[in-house]
Design a protein around this motif. Structure first.
Motif, short mmCIF file in Angstrom:
data_model
loop_
_atom_site.label_atom_id
_atom_site.label_comp_id
_atom_site.label_asym_id
_atom_site.label_seq_id
_atom_site.Cartn_x
_atom_site.Cartn_y
_atom_site.Cartn_z
N SER A 78 -0.49 4.40 5.61
CA SER A 78 0.36 4.34 4.40
C SER A 78 0.50 5.71 3.76
CB SER A 78 -0.25 3.39 3.37
OG SER A 78 -0.26 2.12 3.88
N LYS A 79 -0.61 6.44 3.71
CA LYS A 79 -0.58 7.78 3.10
C LYS A 79 0.33 8.70 3.92
CE LYS A 79 -5.14 7.82 0.81
NZ LYS A 79 -4.88 8.13 -0.58
N ILE A 80 0.25 8.59 5.24
CA ILE A 80 1.09 9.43 6.10
C ILE A 80 2.57 9.07 5.90
CG2 ILE A 80 1.70 9.96 8.51
CD1 ILE A 80 -1.33 9.53 9.15
N LEU A 81 2.86 7.77 5.90
CA LEU A 81 4.26 7.35 5.74
C LEU A 81 4.80 7.76 4.37
CD1 LEU A 81 4.23 3.81 7.41
CD2 LEU A 81 5.19 5.92 8.32
N MET A 83 6.76 22.72 -2.54
CA MET A 83 6.89 21.29 -2.88
C MET A 83 5.96 20.43 -2.02
SD MET A 83 8.93 21.03 -5.42
CE MET A 83 9.17 19.26 -5.51
N ILE A 84 5.83 20.79 -0.73
CA ILE A 84 4.92 20.01 0.14
C ILE A 84 3.47 20.19 -0.31
CG2 ILE A 84 3.99 19.85 2.51
CD1 ILE A 84 6.78 20.45 3.56
N LEU A 85 3.10 21.42 -0.61
CA LEU A 85 1.71 21.68 -1.02
C LEU A 85 1.37 20.97 -2.33
CD1 LEU A 85 1.40 25.47 -0.14
CD2 LEU A 85 0.12 23.60 0.89
N LEU A 86 2.30 21.03 -3.27
CA LEU A 86 2.04 20.38 -4.57
C LEU A 86 1.94 18.86 -4.42
CD1 LEU A 86 4.33 22.27 -7.11
CD2 LEU A 86 1.85 22.21 -7.10
N GLY A 87 2.81 18.32 -3.59
CA GLY A 87 2.86 16.86 -3.46
C GLY A 87 1.75 16.29 -2.59
N LEU A 88 1.40 17.02 -1.52
CA LEU A 88 0.50 16.42 -0.54
C LEU A 88 -0.96 16.88 -0.61
CD1 LEU A 88 2.73 16.20 2.68
CD2 LEU A 88 2.70 14.74 0.69
N SER A 89 -1.22 18.02 -1.22
CA SER A 89 -2.62 18.48 -1.29
C SER A 89 -3.55 17.44 -1.91
CB SER A 89 -2.72 19.79 -2.08
OG SER A 89 -2.09 20.82 -1.38
N PRO A 90 -3.10 16.69 -2.93
CA PRO A 90 -4.04 15.72 -3.55
C PRO A 90 -4.18 14.41 -2.78
CG PRO A 90 -2.25 16.34 -5.05
CD PRO A 90 -1.84 16.74 -3.69
N SER A 119 3.81 10.26 2.65
CA SER A 119 3.96 11.72 2.68
C SER A 119 5.25 12.11 3.38
CB SER A 119 2.78 12.37 3.41
OG SER A 119 1.59 12.02 2.78
N ILE A 120 5.54 11.43 4.50
CA ILE A 120 6.79 11.74 5.23
C ILE A 120 7.99 11.40 4.34
CG2 ILE A 120 8.20 11.11 7.24
CD1 ILE A 120 5.55 10.73 8.79
N THR A 121 7.91 10.29 3.65
CA THR A 121 9.00 9.90 2.74
C THR A 121 9.18 10.97 1.67
OG1 THR A 121 8.36 7.62 3.07
CG2 THR A 121 9.87 8.04 1.26
N TYR A 122 8.06 11.43 1.12
CA TYR A 122 8.12 12.46 0.08
C TYR A 122 8.77 13.73 0.63
CZ TYR A 122 6.51 16.34 -2.80
OH TYR A 122 6.47 17.49 -3.55
N ILE A 123 8.34 14.15 1.83
CA ILE A 123 8.92 15.36 2.43
C ILE A 123 10.42 15.15 2.61
CG2 ILE A 123 8.96 16.82 4.52
CD1 ILE A 123 5.92 16.16 4.81
N MET A 145 0.83 -1.19 0.00
CA MET A 145 0.00 0.00 0.00
C MET A 145 0.87 1.26 0.00
SD MET A 145 -3.27 0.34 2.48
CE MET A 145 -3.00 -1.26 3.23
N TYR A 146 1.87 1.21 0.89
CA TYR A 146 2.81 2.34 1.03
C TYR A 146 3.50 2.61 -0.31
CZ TYR A 146 7.40 4.35 2.16
OH TYR A 146 8.54 5.09 2.16
N LYS A 147 3.93 1.53 -0.95
CA LYS A 147 4.63 1.64 -2.23
C LYS A 147 3.74 2.30 -3.29
CE LYS A 147 5.17 -1.99 -4.74
NZ LYS A 147 5.34 -3.41 -5.06
N HIS A 148 2.49 1.91 -3.30
CA HIS A 148 1.55 2.47 -4.28
C HIS A 148 1.24 3.94 -3.98
CE1 HIS A 148 0.97 -1.39 -6.13
NE2 HIS A 148 0.64 -1.92 -4.97
N GLU A 149 1.17 4.25 -2.68
CA GLU A 149 0.91 5.65 -2.32
C GLU A 149 2.10 6.52 -2.75
OE1 GLU A 149 -1.84 6.98 -1.37
OE2 GLU A 149 -2.86 5.06 -1.18
N LEU A 150 3.30 5.96 -2.58
CA LEU A 150 4.50 6.69 -3.03
C LEU A 150 4.45 6.89 -4.54
CD1 LEU A 150 7.72 5.32 -1.29
CD2 LEU A 150 6.76 7.60 -1.16
N TYR A 151 4.05 5.83 -5.24
CA TYR A 151 3.97 5.89 -6.70
C TYR A 151 3.01 6.99 -7.13
CZ TYR A 151 3.22 4.32 -11.52
OH TYR A 151 3.13 4.27 -12.89
#
Lengths: 376, 294
Positions: free
Chosen positions: A197-200, A163-170, A202-206, A1-7
């Protein structure tokens, strides 16, 4: 799930375009504003031999005599020597101010009731200033000078936030926009584990954004300054406008400060990211999340611009996501806030407050996801 | 496995979308028939646990599905009437994502994905991004994700909308084949979707359960109500508006009608065997039938 959220996050082209533009901006702004004396010329090595290290009375007297002679036209000095002389003279003044402050605090403490907040606050400051010893002088500090900020403190916030707003708003909003929410909520893990998974992700993205931006900046600064000298100099030697840590009470060297700054800024980025996630879940709309989060972040800046920076507004501005991500004002001076009468350092207090806010927001996020319904 | 819908109601502001719905279901296909706005989708959402009833409860083997929570959703497959796909995902990735949401083990997920892709004839498109898919392909992929976890309860809301006739037949056979050891609840306004596969049919109108029976029961209830008559255009014009009229066939001699009436509507009218379409016409009128035939 985490992997797909990252994708899902990392397949958005807009992120790469924005990142590329930011890198261009970093390169351009640094090529325009890089200091003249980046201390990569050999002359600074020579000057360090004669003027470097903690400022002493003899050193200060020597540079003042040299400056007087130069001003009188008796000798001519080159730009680098002149700058270093000025720096040593300023260090002498700063040291003097530090000693005066310590004396002032010592005498103030004697007049205060030991149970008062003022007493505890003055004692804490004095202890910290005593630990500093003599943090002033001329140090050969190269790339570190420009590594504390991306262009400058406020810009650091803007670039990281974009970068956070663009990546995480959706993150949550897109499930509604793409009408997948009904499918998702009816699955076993669609109401709880998915949020984790979405939180993790997001943290990875940040983390990736954070490392990429600071690493890019590191390379730019390294290229500009020519080296990494000065890592063990006191952080009070970092006096690159507009960031000035000369009055900082923290007993840290440049390298320690850099890593603490990165850690705190990353924590601040994650706290802001959780706010964005929460709004994405509440508003169910990408643009709304983008603008509401951006407004919350930018509000203290606007309040300051219109002069609302005293009383309640001062505290409000200090305890904002803007100041948290900006970092600079957390470490540039001694500042405490009372917690049940105990003076707590501003950075510690700020992390504590945002820790609680973030836990609360996470609670809201999990609660809402668990009880979310599909009505349209 | 027994699914019980106990006095379930749902109210939006002042309007009841579903009112005091009661039903008991065991393995087999259950058809939920009703026109648009009859409350089918609301009921399906409550069954899929993505919408809370205003009152009443849904029990799976005597346990409230809200208490069962993840355990209930673990045995659930759901395909809503309207849904989207992640545009940047390939069909395979989309199913892998849902396999993880459904808690499938990685190795099992791989096999199941291949299996459901084959079931819905999307194997050759598995590496294509979903944004390139046609409406029918998207719906087939939706059906595939609903089947991924081999659900014991399959809830499909208007599953054949957007499918071409061949795909519709394929889907009907698929549902029929998999319904042996599970509860399949299928809502539709297309009579032919459930006519031959439903164990029991629920007829809903304005949120209320009007009738429930198996096909034979529904058809026997129509005894003496379905007629066919040949007449002139003038006679046809005089009958219009008085009766619910199904098929109208025009020929050289005039008009041949199929109509619903509790009494003999015309001197030359002959009673005929009813179909489910006649039942639908009886309950919902000609306007609703236009959607059915569409």
């Amino acid at each position: 799930m985490y992997k797909h959220e990252l994708y899902k996050i990392f397949t958005k082209k807009s992120l790469y375009i924005t990142f590329f533009l930011i890198v261009l901006l970093l390169v351009f702004s640094n090529s325009e504003s890089m200091l003249d004396w980046v201390m990569k010329d050999e002359i600074y090595d020579e000057l360090y031999q004669t003027h470097g290290g903690p400022v002493t009375e003899e050193l200060e007297l020597m540079v003042r005599e040299q400056m007087r002679a130069s001003d009188a036209g008796e000798v001519s000095v080159d730009q680098a020597t002149g700058d270093v002389q000025f720096l040593v003279a300023m260090s002498g003044l700063n040291l003097e101010q530090l000693e005066e402050r310590k004396e002032f605090l010592a005498s103030k403490i004697e007049t205060l009731d030991q149970t008062t907040h003022q007493y505890l606050e003055a004692t804490k400051e004095l202890e910290m200033l005593k630990e500093l010893g003599n943090p002033y002088g001329f140090y050969l500090i190269q790339a570190w000078t420009g590594m504390m900020d991306l262009i400058e403190p406020f810009f650091s916030v803007v670039l990281i936030a974009i970068m956070i707003l663009l990546g995480l708003s959706p993150i949550f909003a897109e499930d509604h926009a793409q009408k997948t929410i009904g499918l998702v909520l009816a699955t076993k893990h669609g109401k709880k584990n998915l949020v984790t998974s979405k939180i993790l992700a997001s943290i990875t993205y940040i983390g990736v954004v954070f490392i990429s931006l600071h690493f890019t900046n590191f390379l730019i600064q390294l290229n500009g300054y020519g080296g990494l000298h000065g890592w063990n100099a006191p952080m009070q030697s970092l006096v690159n406008y507009p960031s000035d840590y000369s009055m900082s009470p923290f007993n840290l060297n440049v390298r320690q400060f850099y890593f603490i700054m990165l850690t705190v800024q990353f924590i601040a980025g994650v706290a802001f990211g959780v706010l964005v996630l929460c709004l994405s879940n509440l508003t169910k709309n990408y643009l709304m999340t983008f603008f509401v989060s951006g407004s919350i972040l930018g509000l203290p800046f606007i309040l300051r611009q219109i002069g609302l920076d005293h009383g309640f507004f001062k505290t409000f501005n200090l305890f904002s996501y803007l100041e948290f991500i900006r970092i600079e004002r957390l470490f540039d001076q001694f500042r405490t806030f009372s917690f049940f009468g105990q003076p707590i350092l501003y950075p510690t207090y700020l992390i504590g407050v945002f820790g609680l806010v973030t836990i609360l927001l996470l609670g809201v996020l999990y609660y809402r996801s668990k009880h979310q319904q599909v009505t349209t | 496995m027994k699914l019980v819908i106990e006095n379930v109601s749902k109210k939006y502001n002042d309007k009841w979308a579903v009112r005091e719905f009661n039903a008991e279901m065991t393995d087999g296909v259950y058809g939920l028939l009703g026109p648009n706005g009859s409350g089918k989708t609301t009921l399906m959402r409550m069954l899929a646990s993505i919408l809370k009833p205003t009152s009443g409860r849904i029990l799976l083997d005597d346990q409230d599905i809200r208490t069962l929570d993840e355990t209930y959703r673990d045995v659930l497959g759901y395909l809503p009437q309207e849904f989207g796909l992640y545009q940047n995902f390939t069909a395979e990735r989309f199913l892998a994502y849902f396999a993880s949401l459904k808690g499938l083990d990685k190795n099992i997920a791989k096999e199941k994905i291949a299996e459901v892709l084959a079931l819905v004839n999307l194997t050759e498109h598995k590496r294509k991004k979903t944004k390139t898919f046609s409406g029918g392909m998207k719906r087939r992929l939706g059906i595939a994700q609903a089947l991924l976890n081999d659900p014991k309860i399959l809830i499909v809301d208007e599953p054949t909308a957007g499918l071409d006739p061949k795909e519709r037949i394929h889907f009907r056979n698929l549902i029929s084949n998999i319904s042996r050891e599970r509860i399949v609840i299928l809502s539709t306004h297309i009579v032919s979707d459930i006519e031959y596969i439903a164990k029991e049919i629920f007829i809903m109108d304005q949120g209320v359960l009007k009738e429930r029976s198996d096909l034979a029961g529904l058809l026997s209830g129509m005894k003496g109500k379905v007629w066919e008559a040949s007449m002139t255009e003038t006679e046809f014009a005089s009958l219009q508006g008085q009766y619910k009229i199904g098929n109208i066939q025009r020929n050289e001699d005039g008009v041949k009608l199929r109509l619903i009436s509790d009494e003999k509507p015309h001197a030359q009218a002959v009673e005929v065997l009813a179909t489910l379409e006649d039942v639908y016409l009886y309950y919902f009128g000609e306007e609703a039938l236009q959607h059915v035939q569409a």
